[in-house]
Design a protein around this motif. Structure first.
Motif, PDB file in Angstrom:
ATOM      1  N   LYS A   4       0.899  -1.097  -0.049  1.00  0.00           N
ATOM      2  CA  LYS A   4       0.120   0.026  -0.301  1.00  0.00           C
ATOM      3  C   LYS A   4       0.725   0.818   0.266  1.00  0.00           C
ATOM      4  CE  LYS A   4      -3.529  -2.383   2.518  1.00  0.00           C
ATOM      5  NZ  LYS A   4      -4.637  -2.373   3.542  1.00  0.00           N
ATOM      6  N   GLU A   5       0.901   1.964  -0.796  1.00  0.00           N
ATOM      7  CA  GLU A   5       1.956   2.836  -1.336  1.00  0.00           C
ATOM      8  C   GLU A   5       0.792   4.497  -1.290  1.00  0.00           C
ATOM      9  OE1 GLU A   5       5.103   2.756  -3.870  1.00  0.00           O
ATOM     10  OE2 GLU A   5       4.271   0.640  -4.785  1.00  0.00           O
ATOM     11  N   SER A   6       1.567   5.977  -0.961  1.00  0.00           N
ATOM     12  CA  SER A   6       0.807   6.916  -0.741  1.00  0.00           C
ATOM     13  C   SER A   6       0.703   7.671  -2.451  1.00  0.00           C
ATOM     14  CB  SER A   6       2.285   8.235  -0.273  1.00  0.00           C
ATOM     15  OG  SER A   6       3.431   8.404  -0.362  1.00  0.00           O
ATOM     16  N   LEU A   7       0.472   8.451  -2.582  1.00  0.00           N
ATOM     17  CA  LEU A   7      -0.026   9.201  -4.135  1.00  0.00           C
ATOM     18  C   LEU A   7       1.122   9.574  -4.082  1.00  0.00           C
ATOM     19  CD1 LEU A   7      -3.618  10.224  -3.824  1.00  0.00           C
ATOM     20  CD2 LEU A   7      -2.632   8.226  -5.127  1.00  0.00           C
ATOM     21  N   ALA A   8       2.011  10.381  -3.503  1.00  0.00           N
ATOM     22  CA  ALA A   8       3.392  11.210  -3.508  1.00  0.00           C
ATOM     23  C   ALA A   8       4.528   9.532  -3.737  1.00  0.00           C
ATOM     24  CB  ALA A   8       4.086  11.405  -2.200  1.00  0.00           C
ATOM     25  N   SER A   9       4.548   8.394  -3.579  1.00  0.00           N
ATOM     26  CA  SER A   9       4.945   7.803  -3.886  1.00  0.00           C
ATOM     27  C   SER A   9       5.018   7.061  -4.860  1.00  0.00           C
ATOM     28  CB  SER A   9       5.208   6.547  -2.720  1.00  0.00           C
ATOM     29  OG  SER A   9       5.812   4.873  -3.272  1.00  0.00           O
ATOM     30  N   LEU A  10       3.876   6.452  -5.877  1.00  0.00           N
ATOM     31  CA  LEU A  10       3.155   7.010  -6.703  1.00  0.00           C
ATOM     32  C   LEU A  10       3.562   6.985  -8.015  1.00  0.00           C
ATOM     33  CD1 LEU A  10      -0.247   4.819  -5.806  1.00  0.00           C
ATOM     34  CD2 LEU A  10       2.165   3.549  -6.659  1.00  0.00           C
ATOM     35  N   LEU A  11       3.700   9.021  -8.137  1.00  0.00           N
ATOM     36  CA  LEU A  11       4.030   9.350  -8.205  1.00  0.00           C
ATOM     37  C   LEU A  11       5.235   9.860  -9.111  1.00  0.00           C
ATOM     38  CD1 LEU A  11       0.809  12.497  -8.070  1.00  0.00           C
ATOM     39  CD2 LEU A  11       1.340  10.676 -10.007  1.00  0.00           C
ATOM     40  N   ASP A  12       5.810   9.611  -8.176  1.00  0.00           N
ATOM     41  CA  ASP A  12       7.082   9.798  -7.802  1.00  0.00           C
ATOM     42  C   ASP A  12       7.605   8.397  -8.474  1.00  0.00           C
ATOM     43  OD1 ASP A  12       9.829  11.184  -6.768  1.00  0.00           O
ATOM     44  OD2 ASP A  12      10.200   9.267  -6.034  1.00  0.00           O
ATOM     45  N   GLN A  13       7.588   7.645  -8.385  1.00  0.00           N
ATOM     46  CA  GLN A  13       7.928   6.737  -9.726  1.00  0.00           C
ATOM     47  C   GLN A  13       7.936   6.119 -10.518  1.00  0.00           C
ATOM     48  OE1 GLN A  13       6.894   2.326  -6.915  1.00  0.00           O
ATOM     49  NE2 GLN A  13       6.654   3.390  -5.463  1.00  0.00           N
ATOM     50  N   GLY A  14       5.684   7.176 -11.178  1.00  0.00           N
ATOM     51  CA  GLY A  14       5.639   6.866 -12.031  1.00  0.00           C
ATOM     52  C   GLY A  14       6.210   8.095 -12.871  1.00  0.00           C
ATOM     53  N   ARG A  15       6.636   9.523 -12.479  1.00  0.00           N
ATOM     54  CA  ARG A  15       7.751  10.231 -12.839  1.00  0.00           C
ATOM     55  C   ARG A  15       8.941   9.524 -13.563  1.00  0.00           C
ATOM     56  NH1 ARG A  15      11.596  12.909 -10.761  1.00  0.00           N
ATOM     57  NH2 ARG A  15      11.835  12.891  -8.356  1.00  0.00           N
ATOM     58  N   LYS A  17       9.100   7.255 -14.249  1.00  0.00           N
ATOM     59  CA  LYS A  17       9.763   6.244 -15.634  1.00  0.00           C
ATOM     60  C   LYS A  17       9.830   6.689 -16.931  1.00  0.00           C
ATOM     61  CE  LYS A  17       6.585   2.526 -13.029  1.00  0.00           C
ATOM     62  NZ  LYS A  17       5.369   2.147 -13.371  1.00  0.00           N
ATOM     63  N   ILE A  18       9.249   7.815 -16.973  1.00  0.00           N
ATOM     64  CA  ILE A  18       9.538   8.374 -18.231  1.00  0.00           C
ATOM     65  C   ILE A  18      10.517   9.476 -18.366  1.00  0.00           C
ATOM     66  CG2 ILE A  18       6.897   7.945 -19.361  1.00  0.00           C
ATOM     67  CD1 ILE A  18       5.950  11.061 -17.438  1.00  0.00           C
ATOM     68  N   HIS A  19      11.141  10.117 -16.529  1.00  0.00           N
ATOM     69  CA  HIS A  19      12.010  11.066 -17.463  1.00  0.00           C
ATOM     70  C   HIS A  19      13.350  10.277 -18.258  1.00  0.00           C
ATOM     71  CE1 HIS A  19      15.430  13.285 -15.156  1.00  0.00           C
ATOM     72  NE2 HIS A  19      14.508  14.341 -14.461  1.00  0.00           N
ATOM     73  N   VAL A  20      13.976  12.274 -18.612  1.00  0.00           N
ATOM     74  CA  VAL A  20      14.424  11.904 -20.076  1.00  0.00           C
ATOM     75  C   VAL A  20      16.459  11.156 -19.396  1.00  0.00           C
ATOM     76  CG1 VAL A  20      15.096  14.171 -19.739  1.00  0.00           C
ATOM     77  CG2 VAL A  20      15.588  12.116 -22.280  1.00  0.00           C
ATOM     78  N   THR A  21      16.667  10.247 -20.081  1.00  0.00           N
ATOM     79  CA  THR A  21      17.805  10.218 -19.585  1.00  0.00           C
ATOM     80  C   THR A  21      18.818  10.999 -19.133  1.00  0.00           C
ATOM     81  OG1 THR A  21      18.932   9.098 -21.154  1.00  0.00           O
ATOM     82  CG2 THR A  21      17.471   7.650 -19.587  1.00  0.00           C
ATOM     83  N   ASP A  22      20.574  11.041 -18.778  1.00  0.00           N
ATOM     84  CA  ASP A  22      21.423  12.166 -18.995  1.00  0.00           C
ATOM     85  C   ASP A  22      21.930  11.809 -20.603  1.00  0.00           C
ATOM     86  OD1 ASP A  22      20.684  13.780 -16.777  1.00  0.00           O
ATOM     87  OD2 ASP A  22      22.716  12.524 -15.612  1.00  0.00           O
ATOM     88  N   GLU A  23      21.832  10.868 -20.968  1.00  0.00           N
ATOM     89  CA  GLU A  23      22.801  10.599 -22.477  1.00  0.00           C
ATOM     90  C   GLU A  23      21.875  10.893 -23.425  1.00  0.00           C
ATOM     91  OE1 GLU A  23      24.407   7.861 -18.805  1.00  0.00           O
ATOM     92  OE2 GLU A  23      22.329   8.535 -19.390  1.00  0.00           O
ATOM     93  N   GLU A  24      20.431  10.826 -23.387  1.00  0.00           N
ATOM     94  CA  GLU A  24      19.483  11.315 -24.137  1.00  0.00           C
ATOM     95  C   GLU A  24      19.830  13.065 -23.876  1.00  0.00           C
ATOM     96  OE1 GLU A  24      15.784   8.612 -24.403  1.00  0.00           O
ATOM     97  OE2 GLU A  24      16.095   8.839 -22.138  1.00  0.00           O
TER      98      GLU A  24
END
Length: 341
Positions: A4-15, A17-24
């Motif tokens: 059972k995770e908080s909304l804050a944790s779920l959103l942090d994990q979600g963002r 997943k799509i965060h552009v990498t330094d290499e890109e």
């Protein structure tokens, strides 16, 4: 045991997943610098500017494109503009310079000018994100506006051949919002762009950011930022198209009828409200299920059936009825129907 995770944790994990990498980012910015150097060489004395997701700090992975512009000197711009020459000769000159400078490093490089509405389209023939088909760049040839506010940018699809815009101010406004909110603005926009992509793209990316500039002004949790945005955006779109925040260009066009855009914004707002309501009431799985409807690829679904049964039983014991206790959950059970797809 069910996590059972908080909304804050779920959103942090979600963002993440799509965060552009330094290499890109590093490679995209390197190629952008190469293009800027070619543009300045093609037009001596000109200045270049960067815009789009990389310049705005809200790029997602996979990273597929970059945007930049070159602004001619007032003297060189004299023959061009409404009732004068179109941007076609400028676009062709930029194309030739880019070919001269980049063909050796990028043997599959192709550049399109014909039928391009606003910018030269550069196809590198080599992606910056592994697994992607390619990486492209829009290179815009612009001229100063006589008023000193904004630019004239090409628009080959209208009689005047030029539009007024202010991409430089747009980038400044976005970067200021990122600073004022301590990066919450950029993180929220990344999530919003993903929401937009997974719900039929009702808005262009710039419309999302223009609306966000009007309501995200201070640091706050991401779930609160989403609630603020969807509430504000639904109200604003209900009034009409989004005006240019730089007050230079015309309203920002929508990708579908305004009524449909408003419907999607309202549905997202209601799900976010419901998620927050569930979390405050101690129903984390129900909160996660509601948030999943907004960001289905970033937030895993969760089964809140038992939590809902407990809530309804508590409502009945307290003297209410099951029907009155349903509240916002009524009508939001079937996401497909709720999104109007």
């Amino acid at each position: 045991m069910i996590s059972k995770e908080s909304l804050a944790s779920l959103l942090d994990q979600g963002r993440r997943k799509i965060h552009v990498t330094d290499e890109e980012l590093d490679e995209a910015k390197r190629r952008r610098r190469l293009l800027a150097a070619s543009a300045r060489r093609a037009f001596p004395g000109s200045t270049t500017y960067f815009n789009g997701s990389v310049a705005h700090g809200d790029a997602n992975t996979p990273l597929t494109d970059v945007d930049l512009g070159v602004v001619l000197t007032e003297k060189d711009a004299e023959p061009y503009g409404p009732d004068k020459k179109s941007a076609l000769p400028l676009m062709e000159k930029a194309r030739d310079a880019i070919h001269e400078d980049l063909d050796e490093e990028f043997p599959k490089l192709t550049i399109e000018v014909a039928d391009r509405r606003r910018a030269v389209l550069v196809r590198f023939g080599a992606p910056v994100t592994p697994g992607q088909a390619d990486f492209t760049a829009d290179v815009m040839t612009a001229i100063p506006h006589p008023s000193g506010r904004g630019l004239y940018i090409p628009n080959t699809k209208i009689a005047d051949q030029w539009d007024r815009a202010d991409p430089i101010t747009h980038t400044r406004m976005v970067l200021e919002a990122i600073s004022d909110t301590k990066v919450v603005f950029a993180r929220t926009v990344r999530l919003l762009k993903h929401w937009n992509k997974t719900h039929s793209k009702p808005l262009c990316s710039w419309n999302i950011k223009a609306l966000a500039v009007g309501c995200l002004e201070r640091p706050m949790p991401l779930i609160d930022a989403l609630q603020v945005f969807f509430t504000y955006a639904a109200d604003e779109i209900d009034k009409g198209p989004t005006p240019d925040p730089a007050d230079v260009a015309g309203p920002i066009p929508l990708n579908m009828p305004r009524r449909e855009v408003h419907k999607r914004l309202c549905t997202a707002r209601d799900y976010i409200d419901l998620a927050i309501e569930h979390e405050k009431a101690g129903r984390p799985l129900s909160a996660q299920h509601a948030l999943h409807q907004v960001l289905p690829e970033l937030v895993p679904d969760a089964d809140g059936t038992q939590e809902e049964a407990d809530r309804l039983a508590k409502t009945v014991r307290s003297g209410g009825t099951a029907a009155s206790g349903l509240g916002l959950a009524v009508g939001l059970v079937t996401p497909t129907r709720a999104w109007g797809i």
